[in-house]
Structure formats: C-alpha cells, structure tokens
Design an enzyme around this catalytic site. Structure first.
Site, PDB file in Angstrom:
ATOM      1  N   LEU A  62       2.521  -1.180   4.648  1.00 29.11           N
ATOM      2  CA  LEU A  62       2.287   0.258   4.562  1.00 29.11           C
ATOM      3  C   LEU A  62       3.615   0.936   4.253  1.00 29.11           C
ATOM      4  O   LEU A  62       4.436   1.186   5.137  1.00 29.11           O
ATOM      5  CB  LEU A  62       1.685   0.793   5.861  1.00 29.11           C
ATOM      6  CG  LEU A  62       0.387   0.115   6.339  1.00 29.11           C
ATOM      7  CD1 LEU A  62      -0.207   0.870   7.516  1.00 29.11           C
ATOM      8  CD2 LEU A  62      -0.634   0.010   5.220  1.00 29.11           C
ATOM      9  N   ASP A  63       3.824   1.236   2.981  1.00 33.07           N
ATOM     10  CA  ASP A  63       5.099   1.753   2.510  1.00 33.07           C
ATOM     11  C   ASP A  63       5.335   3.186   2.996  1.00 33.07           C
ATOM     12  O   ASP A  63       4.460   4.053   2.876  1.00 33.07           O
ATOM     13  CB  ASP A  63       5.118   1.722   0.975  1.00 33.07           C
ATOM     14  CG  ASP A  63       6.375   2.321   0.396  1.00 33.07           C
ATOM     15  OD1 ASP A  63       7.459   1.770   0.646  1.00 33.07           O
ATOM     16  OD2 ASP A  63       6.275   3.354  -0.284  1.00 33.07           O
ATOM     17  N   ALA A  64       6.538   3.420   3.547  1.00 37.65           N
ATOM     18  CA  ALA A  64       6.983   4.769   3.951  1.00 37.65           C
ATOM     19  C   ALA A  64       5.958   5.471   4.840  1.00 37.65           C
ATOM     20  O   ALA A  64       5.823   6.693   4.808  1.00 37.65           O
ATOM     21  CB  ALA A  64       7.271   5.612   2.710  1.00 37.65           C
ATOM     22  N   VAL A  65       5.246   4.705   5.641  1.00 34.77           N
ATOM     23  CA  VAL A  65       4.110   5.264   6.385  1.00 34.77           C
ATOM     24  C   VAL A  65       4.536   6.259   7.460  1.00 34.77           C
ATOM     25  O   VAL A  65       3.743   7.112   7.870  1.00 34.77           O
ATOM     26  CB  VAL A  65       3.260   4.120   6.995  1.00 34.77           C
ATOM     27  CG1 VAL A  65       4.000   3.428   8.136  1.00 34.77           C
ATOM     28  CG2 VAL A  65       1.889   4.613   7.446  1.00 34.77           C
ATOM     29  N   LEU A 112       0.873  -1.151   0.000  1.00 31.03           N
ATOM     30  CA  LEU A 112       0.000   0.000   0.000  1.00 31.03           C
ATOM     31  C   LEU A 112       0.925   1.219   0.000  1.00 31.03           C
ATOM     32  O   LEU A 112       1.422   1.639   1.046  1.00 31.03           O
ATOM     33  CB  LEU A 112      -0.907  -0.013   1.231  1.00 31.03           C
ATOM     34  CG  LEU A 112      -2.168   0.838   1.139  1.00 31.03           C
ATOM     35  CD1 LEU A 112      -3.088   0.324   0.032  1.00 31.03           C
ATOM     36  CD2 LEU A 112      -2.907   0.832   2.464  1.00 31.03           C
TER      37      LEU A 112
END
Length: 588
Positions: free
Chosen positions: A236-239, A138
C-alpha cells in the site's frame, strides 16, 4: 419478505463502513463491496495470527524494466533471470508499478488495469507468479493528472467526477505534513469552475478522495484484478497520507487505519494466503502503529534500518543501531517486519528522528554527498525545508568511512550490511541493484533531472551477463549475496518470527541471538562494524556447552567454547549449534 441476518463477514465489513461513511447505508454499501469484489458473504474467516512466511522467504525489489534484452519484453527478461539465476536465493518478487504512467517512474499511474506495453503483458506477471510470490504496488493515495479519471473529473463525468480531494485555498493547511517542497494545492479549471485539488507529492500526482465510497469500490475492482492475475502480496504505497482533514496533519489519521483494516478484511477472505504491507516512510513509533492489533499490515517496512545501519558502518559505532533494535517490539505471530537497506527510493531520513542527533545526521548526509549522493528535502508545517532522503546507490553509500573516505573495505562493508539485514527478525528484501553492486547512475540522473534516478539504473542484459561472468566487483557481489541467501534460507533460527535478543559487546561489535520457534537451533550473529580487527571471547555468547558450534559463513567449527575470535574489518560470523541443509535447484 423474510429478513436474512447479515453474515459474520458482512457484520465486520459494515462496522468498518459505518466508521468511514457515517452518511451512507452501511448494509447496502457492504453488499455492494462484496458483489464488486466477487466475494461470497458466507466465506469463512481465515485463522488469525498465521505466519504466511518462513526463513526461506527473501524478496527481490525491482522495476519491470530494470533488465532489458533486444527484441524481448523486459518482464519476460526479468522472468527468465529470476527463474534461472535467483531461484535458490529468493521466494518473492516485488514488482514496482508496471502500469502506464506519466512521471515518477511509475508512481503517477494513468491506468491501474493494464500493463505498460513497453514492459510486457499481464501474462508475463502471471508467469512470474507461477514460480514466486509476487508483490504488486497499490498506488492508493494518488493517480496521474493525465489519467482518464482526472480527465473525467475536469469534465464532470464518471468514473472520476468526484474522485479527487478538493480543498479551499483559504483554509488553514499549515498543519499538513508534507514529504515534498512543492505547493500542496493545484489550481484546476473544470466544467464546474475553478477548483483546487490536493497533491501530497507532485502536481502530476493528484490525491484521491476516499471520502467518496465510489473510490473505494473502484479500488476493490483493481485489487480483485490483481488477485486474478496471481498477485498475492500488496504494497500500500504512501498509505499514511490516504485520508485528509484540513486543520490536521492529514497523516496517520484514524480513518486511514480503518481503511487498511477494511482492505485486509476483503483481501484475506478472497485469498487467505494474501499479505498486506504498508509503505509508511515516517518516524519509527508512528510506523509501528500500522500493525494495528495484528489486523492491519501483515508486514511493515523497517524504515529506520537503512539509515542506522549505513551510519553504523561508516562511523564504526553501532550504538544507535543497537539501541533502536533493543527498543523494537517483537512482532506478534501473523505479523513481521520487512527489512531492507536499499530500494528504488532513497535512504529515508524521517525514520532517524529521535534516533540520531542533528550533528550525527549532518555527518551522515555530508559523507553520503562525498560518496556521490544527493539530498532531497521536504517542507515542515512551519514552512522550513528539512532533509527528507539521501539518493545514492548502496554500493556507493558503503564506499568508505566518515574518517577515511573511500577505502579498500567497500566489498566487505557491503557484505556486512547484507549479513545484518538477513539475520534480523523479519523478511529480508533486496533491491535488485544490491545483488549486483550497481554504482551511482549519474548519466541517468543528468538525463531525468530527478535525484532518485541515481539509484534506478537500467541494465542491458549483455552488459550484465558480461559483468557477472568476468572478475568484477559485480560478479563478486552477486556470488557473495547468493551464497548468503542460500545459507539463510536453510536456518530455522532465521524464521522471521524466531526469538531475537540483542547482545552487549561494545560499540564496535553488533551482535544478537536468534532461536528457532521450536528452540532446536540457536544462532549468534556477531558483526565487526569497523575498519579495524576486533576481538571477542566465545564465553561472551553463553554457548550451550553440550553442542557443537559452527560458523555458517566460513564453516569453521569451534570446539573450544572459550576461544578468542578475531574478526577482520567488517567480517561477521553466524555461529549455530545446528546447520540447516541447503537445498539447491538443478543447475540451469
């Protein structure tokens, strides 16, 4: 008209929404969220603190198109390979972004709802999900500047008109934490005049504005689509960078944690077997906060493991690795760590902050450069360029030692690293190239000009099959890793939440004890981290006298509990009082 009291789910959702969107009607917004997500307000909450994994869980990390065959969609090629060759070794597949994109090998997403036609179709992903758990990315912090959303933003139409975070170029943004050296703001001409949009990573990756609840609703639609297609694990990418407030570091803000709690609430009510993993490449203490109170991430990446483990293996000194492991809190039931040594990105160096000295970090960097690695930097709030990550394949990273350079122990060192990762508390994750011992791809790096390309090799299946079926180091690595994964998956002491206790056996031997949740299986993992033979006595391990002890790796039985053991360079033992039975699928 009779007022109907909000359900328990609605009340919890409203609490999150009131915190994030104080200027909006939380009750109405909660109803919209539930409708958008196709979620019944009366849905019962899943039981907390459930472990949605066990010792059989091992993840494969791969791009959709890493394996390619002529006249076949790469996702179909991948599906056949994992089903035919890795069914006994892995349980989950992390598919890196498989969407149409404009840069960064998928992380500049142009359309979150479609599969890149060059990779395949949604059906291919659903087919993989029939046999394995599938984790999807995501990419929630930003999207492509060539996306429809950004085109709509410039034109002032929906969806997208207010989807992107704008900032005043004259504001004080000096405190903002950056993972890159490019300017933070990008000047854009829009229908409403000149604007400056926030770009944490690159000017092609424009940050989304989650202060606008419409952005949240759009991502709920996207998540629901993924769930419908069989995806159950969400990265959760780079969240950590999600929420921005000028004048602050704009990383790890309370609103970011609140948003993760909200997303988890929605996802686990829709599919109770779903798992959220936060990708936060930051110092260790900050990373740990993403567990929340077992109400945020189910898993967090053990970002300190790759640099510390590699550092130990090339220096022959496990002091820092041991000290770090001793300081790590046992994960609560219902949470655990995701252990990895290599990934599509480089070896992150921020997680070494406070763990390695400047001199030790410089030594690590220079050794990796000697083995063909490249160094990426970031800009500090003071404008200083600092090392951010080392880009190198794991096979090359473990080519030798600080003292001797490349040597004859590369394979043993590589297997030792895999053996450490698989035995630690948590779920192990293998980058696909770690199964093959793929070397640095300098040709791809030269073609793209991007340092990360060095570890993003594309295998033609004919070449890979030849490499795995002939006496090459690729074959040796593949067979060795597959055997270790099969051993690991049968041992209850390797459950991700099983007890772990670090042993003190000097700087050259890295050792810890694992015990199964039911306390029936005890397992001692002891690793020689050096290029010299190392000795120890079994009396140092406190073996239970009434049990028989077997090294699961060599199958050697130790009847004498006071025996001296000699470990050859980078050799390791998994000494267990009980042997789990390895179950293999039928040959294909």
């Amino acid at each position: 008209m009779e007022n109907i009291a909000p359900s328990h789910l609605e009340q919890r959702l409203m609490s999150h929404l009131q915190t994030l969107y104080p200027n909006f009607d939380a009750s109405e917004l909660a109803r919209t969220c539930l409708t958008t997500f196709n979620l019944d307000p009366k849905t019962e909450s899943p039981r907390p603190h459930r472990n949605l994994w066990d010792q059989s869980d091992i993840m494969l990390i791969t791009y959709a198109d890493t394996l390619r065959s002529e006249n076949e969609a790469p996702l179909e090629t991948l599906q056949k390979f994992v089903k035919n060759k890795l069914a006994d070794s892995i349980s989950a597949v992390h598919l890196l972004p498989f969407f149409p994109y404009s840069s960064d090998d998928g992380f500049s997403v142009m359309d979150y709802t479609t599969v890149n036609p060059s990779a395949g179709r949604w059906q291919h992903i659903s087919d993989i999900a029939k046999d394995f758990k599938v984790m999807g990315d995501l990419v929630i912090n930003h999207c492509s500047s060539r996306s429809m959303w950004f085109e709509n933003y410039k034109a002032g139409v929906d969806p997208g008109a207010k989807f992107f975070y704008e900032a005043d170029p004259n504001a004080d943004l000096s405190a903002v934490v950056r993972p890159r050296t490019s300017p933070l703001l990008r000047e854009v001409q829009t229908k409403n005049g000149q604007k400056h949009v926030w770009c944490t990573f690159s000017h092609d990756q424009v940050d989304l504005n989650f202060e606008n609840p419409d952005v949240l609703l759009e991502f709920l639609r996207i998540i629901r689509l993924y769930l419908e297609k069989g995806i159950r694990w969400f990265r959760l990418d780079a969240v950590a960078f999600l929420w921005k407030i000028p004048g602050t570091p704009s990383i790890n803000l309370p609103q970011t944690h609140e948003m993760i709690r909200l997303l988890r609430l929605m996802i686990e009510h829709y599919a109770p077997d779903s798992v959220i993993i936060t990708e936060t490449n930051i110092p260790n203490q900050e990373n740990l906060t993403y567990f929340g109170n077992a109400n945020e991430a189910h898993l967090i990446y053990n970002f300190s493991l790759p640099p510390l483990l590699i550092n130990s293996l090339i220096t022959g000194d496990c002091t820092h690795l041991k000290q770090w492991l001793m300081s790590m809190p046992p994960a609560q039931q219902g949470t655990t760590y995701l252990n990895f040594i290599a990934s599509h990105d480089g070896i992150g160096l921020r997680p070494t902050e406070g763990l390695l000295t400047e001199w030790e970090l410089d030594t690590l960097i220079n050794t990796m450069k000697r083995f063909g690695g490249r160094l990426s930097s970031r800009t500090t709030p003071q404008g200083e360029a600092k090392p951010y990550e080392i880009n190198i394949s794991l096979w090359n990273a473990l080519a030798g030692s600080v003292q001797q350079g490349p040597d004859q122990w590369q394979f043993a060192r590589f297997m030792c690293a895999a053996g450490v990762m698989m035995a630690l508390e948590g779920v192990p994750a293998f980058y696909i190239h770690s199964f093959f011992g793929t070397e640095n791809d300098n040709e791809r790096l030269d073609n793209t000009g991007q340092f990360r390309s060095i570890n993003r090799h594309i295998w033609q299946m004919d070449d890979l099959e030849h490499a795995l079926n002939t006496p090459t180091h690729h074959q040796k690595v593949f067979q060795g890793i597959c055997r270790l994964t099969q051993i690991r998956r049968a041992q209850t002491a390797f459950h991700p939440n099983a007890t772990q206790y670090v042993l003190h056996m000097g700087d050259s031997l890295f050792a810890f004890w694992r015990q199964s949740l039911d306390r029936r299986q005890s397992l001692f993992a002891v690793y020689n981290m050096t290029d010299q033979p190392q000795n120890f006595n079994l009396s140092e391990l406190n073996l239970i006298a009434t049990d028989d002890w077997t090294d699961l790796v060599t199958e050697q039985v130790y009847e004498d509990h006071l025996a001296n053991v000699t470990l050859m360079p980078y050799q390791f033992v998994w000494l267990a009082n009980k042997k789990g039975k390895i179950k293999l699928s039928q040959p294909k």
